[in-house]
Every structure is written in C-alpha cells, then in structure tokens.
Design an enzyme around this catalytic site. Structure first.
Site, PDB file in Angstrom:
ATOM      1  N   GLU A  46      78.331 -73.793  -0.327  1.00 39.45           N
ATOM      2  CA  GLU A  46      77.976 -73.828   1.082  1.00 39.45           C
ATOM      3  C   GLU A  46      78.351 -75.184   1.698  1.00 39.45           C
ATOM      4  O   GLU A  46      78.070 -76.242   1.112  1.00 39.45           O
ATOM      5  CB  GLU A  46      76.470 -73.589   1.188  1.00 39.45           C
ATOM      6  CG  GLU A  46      75.878 -73.661   2.564  1.00 39.45           C
ATOM      7  CD  GLU A  46      74.358 -73.449   2.539  1.00 39.45           C
ATOM      8  OE1 GLU A  46      73.797 -73.194   3.614  1.00 39.45           O
ATOM      9  OE2 GLU A  46      73.755 -73.543   1.438  1.00 39.45           O
ATOM     10  N   LYS A 115      75.869 -67.565   8.136  1.00 37.19           N
ATOM     11  CA  LYS A 115      74.588 -67.476   7.437  1.00 37.19           C
ATOM     12  C   LYS A 115      73.536 -66.937   8.395  1.00 37.19           C
ATOM     13  O   LYS A 115      73.434 -67.366   9.546  1.00 37.19           O
ATOM     14  CB  LYS A 115      74.196 -68.871   6.941  1.00 37.19           C
ATOM     15  CG  LYS A 115      72.917 -68.940   6.130  1.00 37.19           C
ATOM     16  CD  LYS A 115      72.711 -70.359   5.611  1.00 37.19           C
ATOM     17  CE  LYS A 115      71.521 -70.479   4.686  1.00 37.19           C
ATOM     18  NZ  LYS A 115      71.393 -71.844   4.126  1.00 37.19           N
ATOM     19  N   CYS A 170      73.413 -68.805   0.580  1.00 40.21           N
ATOM     20  CA  CYS A 170      72.221 -69.494   0.074  1.00 40.21           C
ATOM     21  C   CYS A 170      70.902 -68.798   0.385  1.00 40.21           C
ATOM     22  O   CYS A 170      70.545 -67.811  -0.231  1.00 40.21           O
ATOM     23  CB  CYS A 170      72.222 -70.932   0.570  1.00 40.21           C
ATOM     24  SG  CYS A 170      71.138 -72.013  -0.420  1.00 40.21           S
ATOM     25  N   LEU A 355      67.647 -45.125 -45.157  1.00 42.60           N
ATOM     26  CA  LEU A 355      67.218 -45.853 -43.972  1.00 42.60           C
ATOM     27  C   LEU A 355      66.403 -45.005 -43.002  1.00 42.60           C
ATOM     28  O   LEU A 355      65.339 -45.421 -42.535  1.00 42.60           O
ATOM     29  CB  LEU A 355      68.443 -46.403 -43.237  1.00 42.60           C
ATOM     30  CG  LEU A 355      68.997 -47.750 -43.674  1.00 42.60           C
ATOM     31  CD1 LEU A 355      70.313 -48.028 -42.956  1.00 42.60           C
ATOM     32  CD2 LEU A 355      68.000 -48.861 -43.381  1.00 42.60           C
TER      33      LEU A 355
END
Length: 633
Positions: A46, A115, A170, A355
């Site tokens: 950013e 943003k 962000c 097993l």
C-alpha cells in the site's frame, strides 16, 4: 499456467519516505526479481510509491505529482513484461485524494482501485488525508487514455480459465464486510491486498488467521503484500509480512522484519472445483463490475509449492496428536451411538494381526470405554486358515490380551475344505475362488457369532481397499458397522503408530510396532517358508500412491494428467514416472469397475473431507466407463 497453476509474488521493496523516484527504482528491482522466478501476478504494498507514513506530506501537491510521474515511468518499465502488477500510490480525483492500487500490465495502466475503509483509530488516521473509495467505476485520464477508476473492477484473462483478479487494500480486509466478499461472488478467484500493517505483539498471528480465513470463506487465492523496512519509524515499525494463501491454507509467508520477495503458485482450477461443488457459493453481482481484459502467456509453471505425498496424514507436527485423537473420537463416537441404539453390549471383531483389524479393535475398545461396557465384552475372533502365519497369529492374540478383550479362535480350514468339496473346487488351484471362499467363511463365522452373543460385527476394511475394490464381495466387504470405512490405508498406519507411541504400555507398544512392520496381506495363500506369500502392494500397487490418487480424484476432481504431474512432484526420487503412470492406470480401472461394491456399503463414520459412502460423498453409477481417464494417462 497449464493445469490451472499461476505463479504469484508478494514483494516488499526497501523504500524511502516521500522519495518517489527511489521507490520506483526499488519497485522495478523487486518486479524483475519476481519475474526472474516466473511470477505472473506481482503485488507491492500500500502506498509504496510514496511510502505509507508520509502523514500530512500527502497534502503536498509535489508529492502527488511526483507519484504520478513515477507511475508513468513504472508503466513504461513493464513494457514487454508478461505480468499483472499492482502498486500502491495516492491519486487525486475530483479534488479529493484517494489511496489506490494501480493495476499495470505490458506497458499499460489497466485500472485504479481505491481503498474503501479508512482506519481512523489507534495509530491510524487515514481519514485525515484520504477520501473513502467508491464502488462504482468511472474513468480518469492517464497518458492520453481513459482508465477505469473504482472498486468494482475485475481483471480477467479470457484465455486462461478461471484467472480473474480483484483488489482490496489493507483495512478493507479487517472490515466486517470486506470488499473481497463481493469480488469473489462476482467471479474473482484471486484476491490481492496491498497493505501497510504495522507490527505489534501478536498481530502477525491474527493477520495470518484473517488472511487464511478469508481465503477459505471465499474459496479463493489471496496475495497479501505488506510494507516493511523503509517506512518511517516515528511511531510504528513495519514487518514486511507477506502472506499467500489458498482456500484456507498458507502456501508461502515472509519472515518478519525482512523485506522479501515471496513467491509460490496458486491453483485456480482447484478453486473452481471447490466453487462448483459447494452449493452455497453462488456467483452474483457480476453485472455491476467492469471487466478489464488481461492477456498472460500460457506456459508451463514450474512448481515450487509443497505437494504433500501423504495428503490424508496430518502434516502439522504441533497438531498431530490433537488430530489423531479427533479421528479416534469420531470413529469411537460413531460406534458408541450404534451400540446404544441397538442396545448391544457386545461386539465381534475379526482380528488378523494386520493393520486394519488392529485399528478397528483399538476403536472398539475406546467406544466400549465411552459406553461404560467392560472390554471383555469385545469378542476378538482369530480365524486361522491356509495363509495364516505364526507372526500375525501371535500378534492378534497378544493384541487382544493387552487390550482386555476376549479371544476366541475358530480354525476355518475344515469348513473351507468342506465348502470346496460342495462346490467342486480343487484345493490345489489357488484362484479367486480359493481366496474368496476363505474370506466369506470368516464373515459367516463373525456374523453368526455376533448373533449368538447378541453383538455387532465391526467392519475392519479401510477406504483405500474400498476405492480399489480390494475386498471380497459379501466377505470382508460386509459388516454391521464399518469404523474404518473413511480411513485410508496411509492414515490407518499413522493412527496405529500414534497409539503405539502414546499408549504408555510397553508390551502393547511392542505388538503395535510389529503389526506396523508386517507386510499388508489378506493372507489367503499358503505361506512360503513360514513367511507371508501374498503381499497386497505387489498386486495392486503402493497404497501411498493410491491414496494420493484417491485424494485428488475425489477431493478436487482433477484430470488424470494433472494428478500424474502432481504425483511426479510429490514422489520425486521415490517412483519413476512410468511406475506412477502404471499404478494410476490401475487405480482408475479398479475404481470404476468396483463401484458396485461401494454401492452397498455398511454404515460407518466419515472422518475427513473424502469418503466413498454411497449415502453421502460418492454417488456414482456402477456401470460408468473410465475410457476418457485412461486414455488421458
């Protein structure tokens, strides 16, 4: 980018606050480093063109103009470069300043994404300098071109199926309703985040979980590039914490406080498969987005991401014990419910010393403990016949003793020989009739013994055997409750090993370790010199390969060529390509041919993401043709 793989990078350059020319040079340097490693999508932090910590310098017109000039230089530097690049910078529009991500490819600015959520709390005060981004897309001028500006932009490659990229910045990720949610629902498979998240104690762990969780929720790839050394340390320190995730899994992560270039591959076809399969994921709102075309070259992507050769086995060492206990509990709780529902206070387990029956007996013992029923009510039945060796017989007996169950021995040789006489089978002809007659006689003994004592027959067969059809129809294929039905062979081995290491009983541990060391075998052919003559993996192939194939066939529906490619990477230095190809061919042929056995499986608990129950995960016709898969191999 064949098979859906695209190499991506998150790069943290070492910048200088408010020195855009220097920062552009560092960005170009980081870009070239990522390109040398084959990256096709490269994400920078950013506001990296100016530095995130410019504070009120963002109001200086010279800084804004400098950032735009250096963006022009950066765009020119990408000419002829086959990559989609995202860089952060401030951008003025209509008299307001926005925190944006610039999308660049091959000498062109493709779009600017602002943003939306501006933090204005604690150490953050972005609303002082920036304006909240708008969702609607408009156009701005750049170098004589009209460029889309807005949050609702998808960068989409029309040639490469599923390659659709969207951006958030962000704090957008921290918001209750991140923009990436709408982006993914509109079709974005790869989400990029340009961030400048400072480091405080414990924040990196929270950030990691947030990125992993969002990628899982959205069935997407997530590339997170964060600011690092070079930002102002007036009040904050930035760690360069780059993270790349895919559907909840962290594929690559940068160490803290080291500016680095973090590179790995995302598998967009894997993401598309998960979205197709998950009915609650529905594409919506795409018409509100502007689609910006990109054109990346289709080429082979060299894989560096870890391909786990044992995808069913817990890989996190710290959580291994927790995961094993969880699996045991799922198996035991399923059986506990069935015992309570049927009012059974006894169970019958065919114990062979192998097993699968060992795990079934361990689970049954745990279920009886949960029910408060004494373990001696577990009837552990050993049924020696022509192929039984002393080693497996002794292990079966000792295991029963150590777990506190009741041992019952039924020698079935005479009964099988009588059956041979009844149907005209020559005992010296060791064919499928010779083998399956023993398996069916054992099942008859178990069923009738359970009736006699009012108990349940506990199935021992595992999911790998069911996938391959390596079970005798109406023999060991049948039970009253199959506790191992969704546990593959590699996981069976792991669970038994875990129990051996954690049981605290040295004698029991010794038995379990010897069971683990015994070759997998149905023991239906006479031994040679006292040793097991019939080894399953010599006949159908290594279970570690078949479990790998099973995982990718059922979990992701990958084409055969892609599974072959992944297996070559996962088993490099262990198996040659032709060996893998041979057993992959065997897997497909057996998997398709043996569905009729899986169509009538007994009940059993699902323990993982892959299962073959006809009532749940695998609704498959018994007469399907495997030709297109085999031809591809």
């Amino acid at each position: 980018m064949f098979d859906g793989f695209v190499k991506v990078a998150a790069v943290t350059p070492k910048g200088r606050v408010a020195d855009c020319a220097h920062n552009r040079r560092e960005i170009v340097k980081g870009l070239y480093e990522a390109l040398e490693q084959g990256a096709k999508i490269v994400v920078f932090p950013e506001l990296c063109m100016t530095g995130y910590t410019c504070q009120d310098l963002f109001w200086q017109e010279e800084l804004i103009l400098s950032a735009k000039r250096e963006l022009t230089a950066l765009v020119h530097a990408t000419k002829g470069k086959d990559a989609l690049v995202f860089v952060g910078l401030p951008w003025e529009k209509d008299g307001k300043l926005y925190n944006v991500a610039a999308a660049i490819s091959d000498g062109r600015l493709l779009g600017l994404v602002p943003k939306k959520y501006l933090p204005n709390y604690g150490e953050f005060y972005e609303a002082r300098n920036f304006t909240e981004g708008m969702e609607e897309v408009s156009l701005v001028d750049f170098e004589g071109e009209r460029v889309p500006f807005g949050m609702r932009i998808l960068f989409e490659d029309k040639k490469i199926r599923g390659l659709t990229v969207a951006v958030e910045i962000c704090e957008d990720l921290w918001a209750p309703n991140p923009p990436s949610t709408d982006h993914a629902l509109a079709g974005a498979t790869i989400l990029v985040n340009l961030s400048a998240s400072d480091e405080t104690t414990g924040k990196s762990s929270y950030r990691r979980s947030l990125i992993a969780g969002q990628s899982a929720r959205l069935l997407a790839g997530y590339i997170y590039a964060s600011a690092g050394e070079g930002e102002s340390s007036t009040d904050l320190v930035f760690g360069g914490h780059n993270v790349i995730a895919e559907n909840g899994t962290i594929l690559a992560e940068a160490p803290l406080f080291v500016n680095s270039c973090t590179v790995t591959e995302l598998d967009v076809h894997r993401l598309l498969h998960d979205r197709r399969k998950q009915t609650t994921f529905r594409v919506t709102g795409r018409e509100q987005y502007q689609i910006v075309p990109i054109s990346l070259a289709e080429e082979e992507t060299k894989l560096t991401r870890f391909i786990d050769p044992a995808p069913f086995v817990p890989s996190d060492e710290h959580k291994k014990a927790e995961r094993c206990e969880e699996i045991f509990s799922i198996q035991a709780m399923g059986l506990k419910k069935r015992l309570e529902h049927t009012h059974c206070t006894s169970a019958v387990v065919g114990i062979s010393g192998g097993l699968d029956s060992t795990l079934a007996l361990l689970v049954t013992a745990k279920a009886f403990d949960l029910c408060g029923i004494p373990r001696e009510k577990i009837l552990s039945v050993t049924m020696p016949c022509f192929g039984t060796t002393d080693r497996t017989y002794q292990n079966a007996c000792e295991l029963t003793k150590r777990l506190g169950a009741t041992l019952k021995e039924v020698d079935i040789k005479a009964a099988v020989r009588q059956h041979f006489r009844d149907i005209g089978q020559d005992e010296n002809v060791h064919d499928v009739t010779y083998e399956n007659s023993q398996a069916r006689e054992r099942t008859q003994v178990l069923m009738d013994t359970a009736n006699r004592f009012g108990g349940l027959v506990i199935g021992t067969g595992d999911m790998s055997e069911l996938a391959l059809g390596w079970a005798t129809y109406n023999g060991d294929h049948m039970s009253m409750y199959g506790v191992n039905a969704s546990v593959p062979k590699t996981l069976v081995r792991h669970l038994v090993r875990y129990y051996a290491d954690s049981c605290g009983d040295e004698a029991l541990r010794s038995v379990l370790l010897d069971v683990l060391d015994t070759p997998v075998s149905p023991e239906l052919l006479p031994p040679k010199d006292g040793e097991i003559a019939q080894k399953t993996e010599d006949l159908v192939g290594p279970y570690e390969l078949h479990d790998f194939f099973l995982y990718y066939v059922l979990r992701f529906g990958f084409p055969a060529r892609k599974i072959l490619r992944l297996a070559k990477e996962a088993f490099r230095g262990v198996y040659e390509e032709e060996v893998i190809r041979k057993w992959l061919n065997t897997f497909y042929r057996r998997f398709f041919a043996q569905q009729f056995k899986r169509s009538c499986l007994p009940d059993g608990p699902k323990v993982g993401t892959v299962a073959v129950s006809p009532r749940g995960d695998l609704k498959m016709p018994s007469d399907a043709c495997c030709d297109i898969w085999v031809e591809e191999i």
